[in-house]
Write a protein that holds these residues in place. Structure first.
Motif, PDB file in Angstrom:
ATOM      1  N   LEU A   1       0.828  -1.204   0.000  1.00 45.42           N
ATOM      2  CA  LEU A   1       0.000   0.000   0.000  1.00 45.42           C
ATOM      3  C   LEU A   1       0.868   1.263   0.000  1.00 45.42           C
ATOM      4  O   LEU A   1       0.511   2.268  -0.618  1.00 45.42           O
ATOM      5  CB  LEU A   1      -0.914  -0.017   1.221  1.00 45.42           C
ATOM      6  N   ALA A   2       2.024   1.197   0.670  1.00 43.31           N
ATOM      7  CA  ALA A   2       2.936   2.336   0.689  1.00 43.31           C
ATOM      8  C   ALA A   2       3.468   2.624  -0.707  1.00 43.31           C
ATOM      9  O   ALA A   2       3.678   3.792  -1.072  1.00 43.31           O
ATOM     10  CB  ALA A   2       4.089   2.069   1.647  1.00 43.31           C
ATOM     11  N   LEU A   3       3.697   1.579  -1.489  1.00 44.62           N
ATOM     12  CA  LEU A   3       4.182   1.749  -2.865  1.00 44.62           C
ATOM     13  C   LEU A   3       3.210   2.604  -3.669  1.00 44.62           C
ATOM     14  O   LEU A   3       3.621   3.508  -4.416  1.00 44.62           O
ATOM     15  CB  LEU A   3       4.346   0.374  -3.521  1.00 44.62           C
TER      16      LEU A   3
ATOM     17  N   GLY B   1       6.286   2.580 -10.505  1.00 43.92           N
ATOM     18  CA  GLY B   1       7.164   2.484 -11.669  1.00 43.92           C
ATOM     19  C   GLY B   1       8.629   2.322 -11.340  1.00 43.92           C
ATOM     20  O   GLY B   1       9.461   2.180 -12.246  1.00 43.92           O
ATOM     21  N   ASP B   2       8.966   2.322 -10.059  1.00 40.62           N
ATOM     22  CA  ASP B   2      10.369   2.214  -9.646  1.00 40.62           C
ATOM     23  C   ASP B   2      10.723   0.752  -9.397  1.00 40.62           C
ATOM     24  O   ASP B   2      10.179   0.108  -8.499  1.00 40.62           O
ATOM     25  CB  ASP B   2      10.609   3.046  -8.381  1.00 40.62           C
ATOM     26  N   LYS B   3      11.661   0.217 -10.178  1.00 36.81           N
ATOM     27  CA  LYS B   3      11.994  -1.210 -10.134  1.00 36.81           C
ATOM     28  C   LYS B   3      12.528  -1.632  -8.773  1.00 36.81           C
ATOM     29  O   LYS B   3      12.117  -2.661  -8.221  1.00 36.81           O
ATOM     30  CB  LYS B   3      13.018  -1.524 -11.230  1.00 36.81           C
ATOM     31  N   LYS B   4      13.452  -0.867  -8.208  1.00 35.41           N
ATOM     32  CA  LYS B   4      14.028  -1.243  -6.917  1.00 35.41           C
ATOM     33  C   LYS B   4      12.969  -1.226  -5.814  1.00 35.41           C
ATOM     34  O   LYS B   4      12.925  -2.126  -4.960  1.00 35.41           O
ATOM     35  CB  LYS B   4      15.176  -0.303  -6.545  1.00 35.41           C
ATOM     36  N   SER B   5      12.090  -0.243  -5.839  1.00 41.74           N
ATOM     37  CA  SER B   5      11.029  -0.149  -4.834  1.00 41.74           C
ATOM     38  C   SER B   5      10.097  -1.346  -4.929  1.00 41.74           C
ATOM     39  O   SER B   5       9.693  -1.919  -3.903  1.00 41.74           O
ATOM     40  CB  SER B   5      10.238   1.148  -5.010  1.00 41.74           C
ATOM     41  N   ARG B   6       9.762  -1.744  -6.159  1.00 45.31           N
ATOM     42  CA  ARG B   6       8.890  -2.909  -6.337  1.00 45.31           C
ATOM     43  C   ARG B   6       9.548  -4.168  -5.787  1.00 45.31           C
ATOM     44  O   ARG B   6       8.893  -5.006  -5.167  1.00 45.31           O
ATOM     45  CB  ARG B   6       8.533  -3.113  -7.813  1.00 45.31           C
ATOM     46  N   ARG B   7      10.860  -4.322  -5.998  1.00 45.30           N
ATOM     47  CA  ARG B   7      11.560  -5.501  -5.491  1.00 45.30           C
ATOM     48  C   ARG B   7      11.579  -5.509  -3.966  1.00 45.30           C
ATOM     49  O   ARG B   7      11.377  -6.560  -3.331  1.00 45.30           O
ATOM     50  CB  ARG B   7      12.994  -5.539  -6.037  1.00 45.30           C
TER      51      ARG B   7
END
Length: 307
Positions: free
Chosen positions: A96-98, A105-111
């Protein structure tokens, strides 16, 4: 306080697990100039200072009062922010924070969110999730803030190989192995209840998870906290048991499958009896099978009775 006076963005996130640390990291990715405060749910409920501040972002915690944006998935925490990203069915608050911070759209954040989901659902399958989980458990308050800075500013692979992180992982490894050794000896009753006479170098939440993996459907671990307090860890691996209902009766909260509470007691024995009574009441039982554990081993007893 410096950030508050300077009117920089302020975040309040859960101190206890990787989900809260990832939420704080996402905030720092979105607001590099921002400041993070970490706290436990009980701190939010009791600390007057935390409740007086107007927070830019709160994640994985009860609402402290004045909040612009909040991301949370605990059914026991009521919404209150100006903008709520609240979903009790979400596997982790970081999911939910994402969205709340606009980082889909940020790859590192998604990981990082994927790793938070692994740990928060007790389904760790990747080496990265295990390393970060162990690092968080092996760090104190200042170390966790440093880890957040590293995760927000450096590639994940570089963070995982940082000597500071590797030392934290190594520090927790002994605790994890000792917990696994104890769990291997304990019988997996359908409802597993353990009372620790003294606080040992173990991970009590991990003990709940291990006993559930062995076959227990509901777990409750009671351990001393501070001079007079009692910490209660609750877990469930079956929809038959919603442990958040027990936690709320004790002034705590959490999820149906993982919850907890902290009790302040003049008599720890009386607090222990109160917790056992609530568990028995929830189960509709007059007696509970309880394992009394100390550094010498464990003993099976029935409650009500001598503890």
């Amino acid at each position: 306080m410096k950030a508050y006076v300077a009117k920089r963005p302020l975040a309040l996130c859960d101190v206890s697990d990787l989900d809260g640390i990832v939420c704080a990291t996402l905030f720092r990715v979105r607001h590099p100039e921002g400041a993070v405060v970490l706290a436990a749910p009980s701190d939010v409920k009791k600390n007057i200072l935390l409740r007086r501040v107007r927070w830019s972002f709160v994640a994985d915690l009860p609402c402290p009062g004045k909040v612009l944006v909040r991301a949370d998935h605990h059914a026991s925490n009521s919404p209150c922010a100006e903008r709520e990203f609240y979903d009790p069915s979400a596997p982790a608050a970081a999911v939910l924070a994402l969205k709340a911070l606009g980082l889909e759209g940020d790859k590192k954040s998604r990981r990082l969110v994927e790793l938070a989901v692994e740990t928060d659902t007790a389904r760790i399958v990747s080496k990265e999730a295990q390393q970060l989980n162990d690092a968080v458990k092996g760090l104190g308050y200042g170390g966790k803030l440093r880890l957040i800075d590293l995760l927000a500013s450096k590639p994940l692979e570089e963070v995982l190989n940082d000597p500071f992180v590797l030392e934290a992982v190594k520090r927790f490894e002994g605790i994890r192995l000792a917990t696994e050794e104890l769990a291997a000896k304990l019988p997996a009753e359908e409802v597993f209840v353990a009372v620790f006479k003294r606080k040992l170098k173990l991970s009590y939440r991990y003990l709940c998870i291990l006993m559930e993996r062995k076959g227990s459907k509901m777990t409750a671990v009671l351990t001393p906290q501070g001079f007079f307090g009692l910490r209660v860890y609750l877990g469930s691996s079956s929809p038959k048991y919603d442990v958040s209902k027990v936690a709320q009766k004790l002034g705590g909260g959490g999820h149906a499958y993982a919850a907890g509470a902290s009790l302040a007691c003049l008599s720890r024995r009386k607090c222990t009896k109160r917790v056992l009574a609530e568990i028995a009441k929830y189960l509709g039982k007059e007696r509970l099978e309880v394992f009394i554990i100390d550094e010498k081993g464990f003993e099976e007893r029935w409650w009500p009775g001598k503890l």
